[in-house]
Motif scaffolding. Structure first.
Motif, PDB file in Angstrom:
ATOM      1  N   MET A 137     -39.794 -38.281 -45.657  1.00 46.60           N
ATOM      2  CA  MET A 137     -38.525 -37.638 -45.028  1.00 46.60           C
ATOM      3  C   MET A 137     -38.738 -36.133 -44.666  1.00 46.60           C
ATOM      4  O   MET A 137     -38.192 -35.780 -43.514  1.00 46.60           O
ATOM      5  CB  MET A 137     -37.368 -37.528 -46.349  1.00 46.60           C
ATOM      6  N   GLY A 138     -39.656 -35.445 -45.098  1.00 46.72           N
ATOM      7  CA  GLY A 138     -40.043 -34.034 -44.591  1.00 46.72           C
ATOM      8  C   GLY A 138     -40.655 -34.393 -43.169  1.00 46.72           C
ATOM      9  O   GLY A 138     -40.410 -33.600 -42.470  1.00 46.72           O
ATOM     10  N   THR A 155     -38.164 -35.068 -40.958  1.00 48.35           N
ATOM     11  CA  THR A 155     -37.279 -33.863 -40.586  1.00 48.35           C
ATOM     12  C   THR A 155     -38.056 -33.054 -39.620  1.00 48.35           C
ATOM     13  O   THR A 155     -37.498 -32.483 -38.692  1.00 48.35           O
ATOM     14  CB  THR A 155     -36.829 -33.169 -41.876  1.00 48.35           C
ATOM     15  N   ASP A 156     -39.232 -32.856 -40.011  1.00 46.62           N
ATOM     16  CA  ASP A 156     -40.035 -31.882 -39.107  1.00 46.62           C
ATOM     17  C   ASP A 156     -40.168 -32.554 -37.544  1.00 46.62           C
ATOM     18  O   ASP A 156     -40.261 -31.764 -36.832  1.00 46.62           O
ATOM     19  CB  ASP A 156     -41.590 -31.895 -39.671  1.00 46.62           C
ATOM     20  N   ASN A 201     -38.236 -34.614 -36.396  1.00 47.39           N
ATOM     21  CA  ASN A 201     -36.750 -34.475 -35.463  1.00 47.39           C
ATOM     22  C   ASN A 201     -36.690 -32.991 -35.097  1.00 47.39           C
ATOM     23  O   ASN A 201     -36.304 -32.991 -33.886  1.00 47.39           O
ATOM     24  CB  ASN A 201     -35.801 -34.930 -36.671  1.00 47.39           C
ATOM     25  N   ARG A 202     -37.090 -32.037 -35.798  1.00 45.87           N
ATOM     26  CA  ARG A 202     -36.847 -30.777 -35.572  1.00 45.87           C
ATOM     27  C   ARG A 202     -37.782 -30.331 -34.351  1.00 45.87           C
ATOM     28  O   ARG A 202     -37.321 -29.890 -33.273  1.00 45.87           O
ATOM     29  CB  ARG A 202     -37.340 -29.890 -36.463  1.00 45.87           C
ATOM     30  N   GLN A 255     -36.104 -32.166 -31.422  1.00 50.54           N
ATOM     31  CA  GLN A 255     -35.007 -31.595 -30.710  1.00 50.54           C
ATOM     32  C   GLN A 255     -35.411 -30.318 -29.965  1.00 50.54           C
ATOM     33  O   GLN A 255     -34.676 -29.877 -29.022  1.00 50.54           O
ATOM     34  CB  GLN A 255     -33.937 -30.999 -32.166  1.00 50.54           C
TER      35      GLN A 255
END
Length: 773
Positions: free
Chosen positions: A79-80, A83-84, A86-87, A90
């Motif tokens: 998940m981390g 998330t990273d 995805n950041r 983005q």
């Protein structure tokens, strides 16, 4: 079938349960309690089964949970990382997203622009056509504007009808059409108003062109009439016609424009009816003459110019438009106009007393008729009218020449024309056809028998023929018809005008016997000149006088009548003169004896008659003889009336003797042949009644008279008993006073008885005559 099975499967348990529940709640004792107990046992059985089931699967469940707990750490780590990632994704895609949004926006704008261009491409032609429509309206190209409107309505506006501005355009087009109709109608009204002003110029130009094409000239040269056709402009006739036409002087575009507009708008019939109605009104105005039109030729010219201009416009519209005017309409309009024109001309020409003005009017009518005939209008009625005007023209000529003749007669000295030289003689015979061999042999100076009025009258008759001939120019008549017209008008001049002037002349108080004699001589020469007038007309027309229908001149009878009138006036004036002398008689009817010589008044009378009859030597023999015989008879009758006058009561024998001396002088005058040509004692027979009466009383031959009375061989055949009785009665009344009768009584007292006896016998004769009558 399948649905029925399924339905039975479902209903079977329900039926069982239902049956069961019903049985539980029946009225059996303790049924409900037993049911509840059994139900509790059933529930405990099911719980034990469930617990056995859970116990059987519990280890597996625990193992699964343990496995999940082991995966949890890896899941958090993943998940981390996600998330990273995805950041970072983005952050990296934020710029791309912005650019993508910009691209999307541009795509949307491009799409909008494309749509807008497509819409504008549909709208621009509409706007362009509308702009074109406005320009056409501003430049007054109304017919083109209507075509543009039609295209807008049928082609362009339907493509973009959903837009508001197109709806406004569509709503505005009917109003624009009405505006165009109003404007075109206003222009037409202006045209109709202006055409009234231009009609005069159009007609003037057209008539001038027709007048200038061929000019017929009739003139005199050396006394001969010559006819010429001036061809100065005939070679360029077609050029003349093309010089100026109606469309050169008038802009007909308002008519065409209005016609096209109303045709396009489907209202052509309304326009045609309006145009024709207005033109009919204008025609009536044009045909209305001015009140003083007959006073000058300019008034007639303006009248004709306006009419010609009007119908030339109609002809142009007829041939330049299709259906606006028809030949039937123009013919109807022309027939109406023709009736009005002929009535106007007939009325106004009747007021005209100047032959020159009538002639100018005739020339205008001819040019007027030729002009309109060239455009296809029938003009026969105008030429028929000209024959009526010709009669009016002849009447004015006759009145004019009546004044000319009277002036000639007034200025004439009624003396033979003296000619001193050969030139004077030639001058006279050049004006009048006089030929006399005896006079031509005489030396100068000499006298011609007629007076100065004869050649002047002859010249004026020829001038009248010239004037009458002028009316025949351009009437499109044959020379035979012209010859007939000339002869008829000349006959009127001779038989009515000249004859009337001569009759008036002979009746004038100041015209004496000498003048009457000269008038007779003049009429004789004028009568002889009539054949030269016939030849003169023949030379003009080249129509043989032997032609069957050729009218003869009545000059012979005219001058004979005038001569007879003059002769009658001579007889009348002679008798009047004799009466004047008779009135001077101053007899002493009671005188005892005569003076031994004739009375002075009678000798003066005889001397007057002698000098008068000497003047008669130039008269035709029978005229002089008739005048002399008439004078003698009148003198005899006057003397007889003098002695038989009822106011005369007494006559002495001396007075009878004096009267006899006067009668003897009359007889001597008669026997002296005062006028040659009498045979024997023919002239003396005028006094035979007086002579026999006086002889009867002078000789006192009553026995012979009474014995031979009624016998053809009687010596006193001309003595009437009543006449003898009347005179004897006058002498009987003076018997007592008369010395002669006194002597009778002394010499023979039976004489008185004889007179009484004669008187009785005469009375019986008179009474017998009265009874016989």
């Amino acid at each position: 079938m399948m649905y029925g099975d399924w339905y039975l499967n479902v209903l079977s348990p329900l039926v069982t349960v239902t049956t069961f529940i019903i049985s539980v709640y029946d009225d059996q004792p303790n049924a409900h309690k037993r049911f509840m107990e059994k139900l509790e046992v059933r529930i405990r059985n099911h719980d034990r089964e469930i617990e056995k089931m859970c116990n059987f699967h519990h280890q597996g469940f625990v193992d699964a949970i343990t496995e999940l707990l082991k995966v949890r750490a890896d899941a958090e780590k993943l998940m981390g990382q996600v998330t990273d990632t995805n950041r970072r994704l983005q952050d990296a895609g934020r710029e791309v997203t912005a650019q993508t949004e910009e691209v999307i926006r541009c795509r949307i704008q491009q799409r909008n622009m494309t749509t807008t261009v497509e819409r504008l491409q549909l709208c621009i032609p509409v706007l362009e056509m509308y702009s074109k429509l406005k320009e056409q309206l501003e430049s007054k190209r109304y017919y083109a504007a209507l075509k543009t409107m039609e295209q807008l309505e049928k082609v362009y506006i339907p493509r973009v009808s959903r837009y508001r501005f197109c709806q406004i355009m569509a709503e505005n087009l009917p109003k624009l059409r009405e505006d165009i109709k109003d404007i075109s109608m206003s222009d037409l009204k202006d045209f109709l108003e202006s055409i009234r002003k231009h009609s005069d110029k159009i007609g003037e130009t057209a008539m001038k062109q027709v007048r200038d094409v061929v000019v017929v000239i009739i003139y005199k040269q050396n006394g001969v009439v010559c006819v010429e056709v001036d061809q100065r402009l005939t070679s360029s006739k077609s050029d003349l016609i093309d010089v100026l036409t109606a469309q050169d002087l008038v802009d007909f575009s308002p008519v065409y424009r209005c016609l096209h507009i109303y045709t396009v708008l489907g209202d052509r019939e309304t326009f045609e009816n309006y145009y024709r109605k207005q033109r009919k009104k204008q025609a009536r105005l044009v045909l209305q003459p001015q009140s003083n039109m007959q006073e000058t030729v300019e008034g007639y010219r303006r009248y004709f110019n306006q009419i010609v201009g009007f119908f030339l416009v109609e002809d142009h519209v007829l041939h330049s438009t299709q259906g606006l005017l028809t030949r039937a309409f123009t013919d109807e309009l022309w027939n109406m106009a023709l009736s009005k024109i002929t009535a106007v001309l007939r009325t106004h020409s009747s007021y005209c007393s100047d032959p020159d003005l009538v002639l100018q009017l005739k020339n205008l009518i001819v040019i007027f008729a030729d002009t309109l005939q060239g455009y296809g209008y029938p003009v026969n009625r105008l030429f028929d009218l000209l024959f009526e005007i010709r009669d009016q023209y002849n009447e004015t000529l006759l009145k004019k020449w009546a004044l000319v003749f009277r002036e000639i007669f007034e200025l004439d000295n009624y003396s033979p024309i003296p000619v001193e030289t050969e030139e004077e003689y030639k001058s006279v015979v050049s004006r009048f056809p006089f030929h006399d061999a005896e006079i031509e042999k005489q030396d100068f100076p000499k006298k011609l028998p007629m007076s100065q009025s004869v050649p002047q009258i002859y010249v004026q008759v020829k001038e009248f023929i010239y004037a009458s001939l002028k009316f025949s120019e351009s009437l499109h008549r044959s020379w035979t018809e012209i010859d007939d017209m000339l002869r008829k008008s000349t006959n009127l001049l001779l038989t009515r005008t000249l004859s009337g002037c001569l009759q008036h002349l002979t009746k004038k108080p100041h015209i004496g016997l000498t003048e009457l004699v000269q008038i007779i001589i003049n009429t004789t020469h004028l009568e002889q000149a009539c054949k030269y007038l016939e030849d003169f007309i023949t030379n003009i027309t080249n129509v043989s006088p032997e032609t069957v229908h050729t009218t003869r001149l009545y000059g012979l009878s005219t001058f004979k009548d005038a001569r007879h009138a003059a002769e009658g006036e001579i007889y009348t004036k002679l008798n009047q003169k004799i009466d004047e002398f008779i009135q001077l008689a101053d007899y002493d009817w009671g005188m005892p004896e005569s003076d031994g010589q004739a009375s002075g008044y009678l000798m003066d009378l005889i001397n007057f008659l002698r000098s008068t009859f000497q003047v008669f030597t130039h008269l035709p023999g029978k005229v002089a003889q008739t005048a002399c015989m008439s004078a003698c008879k009148h003198l005899s009758t006057s003397l007889m009336q003098m002695v038989l006058d009822s106011e005369l009561k007494q006559i002495s024998m001396g007075a009878v003797q004096q009267f006899n001396l006067d009668v003897i002088q009359c007889e001597l005058f008669a026997s002296s042949e005062p006028v040659p040509g009498f045979q024997g004692d023919t002239l003396q027979l005028a006094f035979i009644d007086l002579r026999q009466l006086l002889d009867l009383f002078m000789v006192w031959d009553w026995s012979t008279y009474l014995a031979d009375y009624g016998q053809p061989t009687s010596k006193y055949l001309r003595v009437n008993p009543s006449t003898a009785l009347a005179l004897l009665e006058k002498m009987k009344d003076t018997s007592k006073k008369n010395t002669i009768f006194s002597q009778f009584r002394k010499n023979d007292r039976d004489k008185q008885k004889l007179i009484e006896t004669v008187v009785k016998q005469l009375r019986s004769l008179v009474n017998g005559m009265s009874q016989h009558s």
